[in-house]
Design a protein around this motif. Structure first.
Motif, short mmCIF file in Angstrom:
data_model
loop_
_atom_site.label_atom_id
_atom_site.label_comp_id
_atom_site.label_asym_id
_atom_site.label_seq_id
_atom_site.Cartn_x
_atom_site.Cartn_y
_atom_site.Cartn_z
N SER A 1 25.53 6.91 -34.64
CA SER A 1 25.73 7.88 -35.72
C SER A 1 25.20 7.64 -37.00
O SER A 1 24.50 8.45 -37.73
N TRP A 2 25.36 6.15 -37.29
CA TRP A 2 24.90 5.88 -38.74
C TRP A 2 23.47 6.08 -39.11
O TRP A 2 22.87 6.29 -39.97
N THR A 3 22.80 5.93 -37.96
CA THR A 3 21.28 6.02 -37.94
C THR A 3 20.65 7.36 -37.34
O THR A 3 19.43 7.44 -37.48
N HIS A 4 21.35 8.17 -37.02
CA HIS A 4 21.12 9.42 -36.49
C HIS A 4 20.57 10.43 -37.44
O HIS A 4 21.30 10.34 -38.58
N PRO A 5 19.44 11.19 -37.27
CA PRO A 5 19.02 12.13 -38.38
C PRO A 5 20.12 13.00 -38.56
O PRO A 5 20.13 13.69 -39.90
N VAL A 6 20.99 13.40 -37.98
CA VAL A 6 22.11 14.32 -37.93
C VAL A 6 22.99 13.98 -39.20
O VAL A 6 23.40 15.04 -39.99
N LEU A 7 23.10 12.82 -39.26
CA LEU A 7 24.23 12.31 -40.53
C LEU A 7 23.30 11.56 -41.39
O LEU A 7 23.96 10.89 -42.35
N SER A 8 22.05 11.97 -41.55
CA SER A 8 21.51 11.22 -42.80
C SER A 8 21.82 11.50 -44.20
O SER A 8 21.94 10.63 -44.93
N ASP A 9 22.39 12.91 -44.45
CA ASP A 9 22.68 13.33 -45.70
C ASP A 9 24.05 12.59 -45.64
O ASP A 9 24.33 12.07 -47.15
N HIS A 10 24.83 12.53 -45.05
CA HIS A 10 26.12 11.84 -44.92
C HIS A 10 26.17 10.34 -45.29
O HIS A 10 26.65 9.74 -46.26
N VAL A 11 25.21 9.58 -44.67
CA VAL A 11 25.18 8.03 -44.78
C VAL A 11 24.34 7.95 -46.30
O VAL A 11 24.74 6.88 -46.86
N ALA A 12 23.70 8.77 -46.86
CA ALA A 12 22.91 8.47 -47.98
C ALA A 12 24.25 8.38 -49.06
O ALA A 12 23.76 8.01 -50.21
N ARG A 13 25.23 9.53 -49.07
CA ARG A 13 26.21 9.55 -49.82
C ARG A 13 27.23 8.08 -49.71
O ARG A 13 28.15 8.13 -50.62
N VAL A 14 27.18 7.51 -48.54
CA VAL A 14 28.06 6.33 -48.40
C VAL A 14 27.47 4.99 -48.55
O VAL A 14 26.56 4.65 -47.94
N ASP A 15 27.75 4.30 -49.79
CA ASP A 15 27.01 3.12 -50.21
C ASP A 15 27.94 1.88 -49.61
O ASP A 15 28.97 1.41 -50.29
N ASP B 1 29.36 9.19 -31.68
CA ASP B 1 28.14 8.59 -30.91
C ASP B 1 28.17 8.99 -29.24
O ASP B 1 27.22 9.49 -28.91
N ALA B 2 29.43 9.46 -28.86
CA ALA B 2 29.84 9.84 -27.50
C ALA B 2 28.90 11.34 -27.39
O ALA B 2 28.19 11.64 -26.58
N GLN B 3 29.44 12.32 -28.44
CA GLN B 3 28.96 13.52 -28.41
C GLN B 3 27.39 13.48 -28.59
O GLN B 3 26.76 14.31 -28.18
N LEU B 4 26.83 12.57 -29.64
CA LEU B 4 25.42 12.47 -29.83
C LEU B 4 24.67 12.08 -28.38
O LEU B 4 23.70 12.63 -28.37
N ILE B 5 25.46 11.20 -27.86
CA ILE B 5 24.74 10.78 -26.41
C ILE B 5 24.68 12.02 -25.54
O ILE B 5 23.77 12.14 -24.78
N ALA B 6 25.83 12.82 -25.57
CA ALA B 6 25.93 13.97 -24.70
C ALA B 6 24.75 14.97 -25.30
O ALA B 6 23.98 15.84 -24.32
N LEU B 7 24.70 15.00 -26.45
CA LEU B 7 23.61 15.97 -26.89
C LEU B 7 22.09 15.44 -26.73
O LEU B 7 21.48 16.47 -26.24
N ASP B 8 21.98 14.10 -26.58
CA ASP B 8 20.86 13.84 -26.41
C ASP B 8 20.29 14.11 -24.79
O ASP B 8 19.27 14.40 -24.24
N HIS B 9 21.35 14.01 -23.95
CA HIS B 9 21.09 14.10 -22.39
C HIS B 9 21.02 15.50 -22.38
O HIS B 9 20.08 15.96 -21.61
N SER B 10 21.89 16.45 -23.10
CA SER B 10 21.51 18.00 -22.95
C SER B 10 20.18 18.15 -23.43
O SER B 10 19.44 19.26 -22.75
#
Length: 347
Positions: free
Chosen positions: A186-200, A266-275
């Motif tokens: 999740s930390w490196t997934h594009p879906v959370l790129s805006d969220h990760v940018a706010r968390v130093d 992560d599990a949800q993103l893996i399921a999303l990638d599989h779908s």
């Protein structure tokens, strides 16, 4: 520091079987230019990049400036300056010996000087723009960098003489959690790129390290004063410190909860990638089926051509039969003409 606090169970689960080996930079202790240069060199300065004991124990040489562009710049410029000096001295010697100006030597010296200037300008610009470069000012600032290590938090390795503190154990847990958070999908997934940018994450862990180092230092000094006449007041101060420590521990426990949320994601993103892969495979299947249907049309076309070819073959076979009959008739005509010629009277 209550023994029932959940951070202790987390430490036993994640860190009790590993040595505390970390070296975390306090971000505010050096300017951004220094951190950027160290990042370009690949140094593990933040909590999220603590990758392994061998990487951490060696001296990273944060203040060094002997990098490739520096060597190329100084080496080529020095060689050019030496060549220019040798040519100039040779020209001067020849001019003094001949009591005249050596024009050829002056031209050679000038060419060497121009080449040296051009080389120095090109390599010097590359050196000054090198992202790994530390200026003289940055090297001085780098020496003032503050690091959080196990020793900073009161840890002393060894056998029976080994010592450890709750502050060190808690920070060890925080560093471990930070590294695992940064390693999640999740930390490196594009879906959370805006969220990760706010968390130093590195800044958060660095601040925790500073607070724990302060708590450890003050607590050790107060415990040395337990037997003094101010024992009551010292005990009150220690209780206040225990409350502050519990507050920091709650933040670390919150980090663990955040890590668990990321793992669920992560599990949800893996399921999303599989779908998505299933959808892509469905599109490919439809494409192949469509092209196969086109192949069926081509097959039908070939079958029609085969029928036409068979029809033409029958016509050609019939024509060949007629030609054979005609040839037989011509053969009979020749024999009849020959017999008639024999029956004619001679002249």
């Amino acid at each position: 520091m209550a023994a029932s606090h959940p951070w202790r169970a987390l430490w036993k689960e994640h860190c009790a079987r590993s040595m505390p080996v970390y070296r975390v930079l306090v971000p505010d202790s050096v300017p951004h230019s220094v951190r950027a240069a160290w990042s370009a060199r690949g140094y593990s300065t933040g909590a999220s990049r603590q990758t392994g004991p061998m990487r951490l124990l060696r001296n990273p040489g944060e203040t060094r400036n002997l990098i490739r562009s520096n060597l190329v710049f100084k080496g080529l410029t020095g060689a050019g300056a030496a060549g220019t000096g040798i040519a100039g001295l040779s020209t001067l010697g020849v001019s003094l010996a001949a009591d005249a100006v050596a024009t050829g030597g002056l031209v050679t010296t000038g060419v060497f000087a121009v080449l040296t200037g051009v080389t120095g300008g090109v390599t010097g610009t590359t050196y000054l723009r090198d992202p790994k470069r530390l200026s003289k000012k940055d090297r001085q600032k780098a020496q003032e960098a503050r690091w959080i290590t196990p020793a900073t938090l009161g840890y002393v390795p060894g056998g029976r003489s080994a010592q450890d503190t709750d502050e060190q154990r808690l920070f060890h847990l925080a560093v471990t959690l930070a590294a695992r958070i940064a390693a999640t999908r999740s930390w490196t997934h594009p879906v959370l790129s805006d969220h990760v940018a706010r968390v130093d994450l590195d800044s958060i862990i660095g601040t925790l390290g500073v607070r724990l180092a302060e708590l450890c230092e003050v607590r050790i000094q107060l415990e040395e004063m337990r037997d003094s006449a101010e024992a009551g007041r010292v005990a009150a101060y220690l209780r206040r410190l225990a409350g502050a420590f519990a507050s920091v521990a709650d933040r670390v426990v919150s980090m663990h909860e955040y890590l668990e949320h990321l793992r669920s994601l992560d599990a949800q993103l893996i399921a999303l990638d599989h779908s998505e892969r299933t959808r892509e495979m469905g599109e490919r299947v439809l494409d192949v089926v469509a092209r196969t249907a086109g192949d069926d049309v081509v097959g039908t076309h070939f079958r029609d051509l085969n029928l036409e070819a068979e029809s033409h073959a029958e016509s050609i076979q019939q024509l060949l039969g007629e030609l054979d009959e005609t040839a037989d008739e011509f053969d009979d005509l020749d024999s009849r003409i020959a017999q008639a010629a024999k029956g004619l009277p001679e002249r």
